[in-house]
Design a protein around this motif. Structure first.
Motif, PDB file in Angstrom:
ATOM      1  N   MET A  43     127.421  62.227 109.266  1.00  0.00           N
ATOM      2  CA  MET A  43     126.830  61.110 108.540  1.00  0.00           C
ATOM      3  C   MET A  43     126.550  59.977 109.513  1.00  0.00           C
ATOM      4  SD  MET A  43     128.291  59.137 105.240  1.00  0.00           S
ATOM      5  CE  MET A  43     128.220  60.650 104.331  1.00  0.00           C
ATOM      6  N   ALA A  44     125.410  59.321 109.320  1.00  0.00           N
ATOM      7  CA  ALA A  44     125.079  58.133 110.109  1.00  0.00           C
ATOM      8  C   ALA A  44     124.578  57.066 109.141  1.00  0.00           C
ATOM      9  CB  ALA A  44     123.994  58.462 111.134  1.00  0.00           C
ATOM     10  N   ILE A  45     124.992  55.846 109.373  1.00  0.00           N
ATOM     11  CA  ILE A  45     124.543  54.717 108.547  1.00  0.00           C
ATOM     12  C   ILE A  45     123.622  53.864 109.413  1.00  0.00           C
ATOM     13  CG2 ILE A  45     125.262  52.753 107.124  1.00  0.00           C
ATOM     14  CD1 ILE A  45     126.438  55.443 106.174  1.00  0.00           C
ATOM     15  N   ASN A  46     122.409  53.667 108.954  1.00  0.00           N
ATOM     16  CA  ASN A  46     121.443  52.937 109.781  1.00  0.00           C
ATOM     17  C   ASN A  46     121.733  51.437 109.799  1.00  0.00           C
ATOM     18  OD1 ASN A  46     119.102  52.826 111.415  1.00  0.00           O
ATOM     19  ND2 ASN A  46     117.975  51.987 109.679  1.00  0.00           N
ATOM     20  N   THR A  47     121.466  50.833 110.950  1.00  0.00           N
ATOM     21  CA  THR A  47     121.791  49.413 111.122  1.00  0.00           C
ATOM     22  C   THR A  47     120.539  48.531 111.196  1.00  0.00           C
ATOM     23  OG1 THR A  47     121.828  49.810 113.511  1.00  0.00           O
ATOM     24  CG2 THR A  47     123.954  49.862 112.356  1.00  0.00           C
ATOM     25  N   THR A  48     119.346  49.120 111.213  1.00  0.00           N
ATOM     26  CA  THR A  48     118.131  48.308 111.323  1.00  0.00           C
ATOM     27  C   THR A  48     117.472  48.154 109.956  1.00  0.00           C
ATOM     28  OG1 THR A  48     116.820  50.281 111.808  1.00  0.00           O
ATOM     29  CG2 THR A  48     117.702  49.055 113.702  1.00  0.00           C
ATOM     30  N   GLY A  49     116.526  47.223 109.879  1.00  0.00           N
ATOM     31  CA  GLY A  49     115.779  47.037 108.636  1.00  0.00           C
ATOM     32  C   GLY A  49     116.165  45.753 107.929  1.00  0.00           C
ATOM     33  N   ASN A  50     115.358  45.341 106.999  1.00  0.00           N
ATOM     34  CA  ASN A  50     115.583  44.078 106.290  1.00  0.00           C
ATOM     35  C   ASN A  50     114.863  44.109 104.953  1.00  0.00           C
ATOM     36  OD1 ASN A  50     112.802  42.584 106.547  1.00  0.00           O
ATOM     37  ND2 ASN A  50     113.191  43.589 108.515  1.00  0.00           N
TER      38      ASN A  50
END
Ligand SMILES: NC(=O)C1=CN([C@@H]2O[C@H](COP(=O)(O)OP(=O)(O)OC[C@H]3O[C@@H](n4cnc5c(N)ncnc54)[C@H](O)[C@@H]3O)[C@@H](O)[C@H]2O)[C@@H](O)CC1
Ligand SMILES: Nc1ncnc2c1ncn2[C@@H]1O[C@H](COP(=O)(O)OP(=O)(O)O)[C@@H](O)[C@H]1O
Length: 295
Positions: free
Chosen positions: A217-224
């Motif tokens: 599992m990976a949780i994305n850190t970019t975006g708004n």
């Protein structure tokens, strides 16, 4: 013996390695993304996905779409190919499956769903391709809505290729039979369970997009929040399809796609503000996002 269900989920925090482009590379080296998308009134979804696949580095991109909107889509961007599909009432019609099959011999990954509609031909085509297509397939938007209507039957033939689903919480609620609020309260758990049960990679979109194959599992850190605007998901579909078309494994491709997509959104918000951000801005900043990770 450890039962499959008991295996722990490994959390991945590092980005996958950027695919290398050889000095003497040619377009045949970088895959051919086939994107089946659009209907009258939603030609934009096909345009955005097609151009995002180009920005994702695919050697060739074909946008397959109902024939009456093919000229509109072709006029948006000259760098992709287009394929006109038989249609009914402005959406893909029953003859479209044969036309898609004829185009498949060149494709290295297929996406289906953005702006596609959910009428009976779309249902039959999505289900048929989902069940048996031997190459990787990305399912988004109406592709997911169609499969949700199949109940829990997401089985595939033994020769079927990898499947990646890219639901937003509303689409994932339809797929799982849960409410959106229930999904949002335990995003990682639901995404992981669904991916493991059905042998898929799931990209559960929204703030901190969850990427999982049921075991990692990976949780994305970019975006708004500026990205909460129509069409940004279509951009992600095209970008992800391009990475898979270039032979990145599904989990790594999904992780890289959501990071690049969110980073393009962050750069776009710095330039245009969050309210001023529109989906096509992401296409303009994907190149900057690629450069930040050494491409
Ligand atoms: N330019 C175009 O042609 C566009 C076409 N689109 C197409 O329009 C069709 C319908 O898709 P839509 O997604 O608009 O409609 P849906 O009805 O599938 O989803 C919208 C609903 O999902 C829920 N939802 C979505 N994201 C959420 C989040 N992060 N948190 C909580 N709830 C959330 C909300 O209830 C929201 O109202 C698809 O085929 C899609 O591809 C859209 O992508 C918009 C742009
Ligand atoms: N608040 C947010 N923070 C980070 N990313 C977001 C946010 N809101 C939306 N996004 C991203 O924007 C995209 C929206 O996709 P989707 O809901 O499918 O839109 P559409 O169907 O209109 O294209 C997803 O990739 C999602 O992760």
């Amino acid at each position: 013996m450890i039962m499959e269900q008991e295996q722990a989920v490994i959390c991945i925090t590092h980005l996958p390695i950027v695919p290398h482009r050889r000095d003497d590379g040619h377009k045949g080296d970088y895959g051919h993304a086939l994107i089946v998308a659009g209907q009258v009134g939603m030609s934009g979804a096909a345009c955005l996905a097609g151009k995002a696949a180009l920005r994702g580095g695919a050697g060739l991109v074909t946008v397959a779409t109902p024939i009456s909107i093919q000229p509109t889509i072709a006029a948006y961007e000259p760098s992709y190919l287009t394929l006109g599909l038989p249609e009914t009432h402005g959406a893909i019609g029953f003859g479209a499956l044969e036309a898609i099959h004829r185009a498949l011999h060149v494709a290295t990954a297929v996406a289906i769903g953005p702006g596609l509609g959910t009428a009976e031909p779309a249902r039959q085509i999505v289900r048929a391709l989902y069940r048996s297509l031997p190459i990787p397939m990305i399912i988004d938007a109406d592709g997911l809505n169609v499969l949700a209507a199949s109940g829990d039957d997401l089985t595939r033939d033994s020769g079927a290729g990898a499947r990646i689903m890219t639901p937003h919480p509303g689409e994932f609620a339809r797929l799982t039979g849960e409410t959106t609020a229930t999904i949002q309260a335990a995003r990682e758990k639901f995404a992981n369970e669904f991916a493991r049960r059905h042998g898929l990679t799931v990209v559960l979109k929204g703030k901190e997009t969850v990427v999982t194959d049921g075991y990692r599992m990976a949780i994305n850190t970019t975006g708004n929040s500026g990205m909460a605007t129509g069409g940004t998901g279509d951009v992600l579909t095209g970008l992800l399809t391009a990475l898979v078309a270039q032979k990145l494994p599904p989990f790594e491709a999904a992780q890289l796609a959501v990071w690049l997509h969110g980073r393009a959104g962050d750069i776009a918000a710095e330039k245009h503000s969050q309210p001023g951000l529109i989906a096509s801005d992401l296409l303009d900043y994907l190149g900057s996002a690629w450069l930040e990770i050494g491409a």
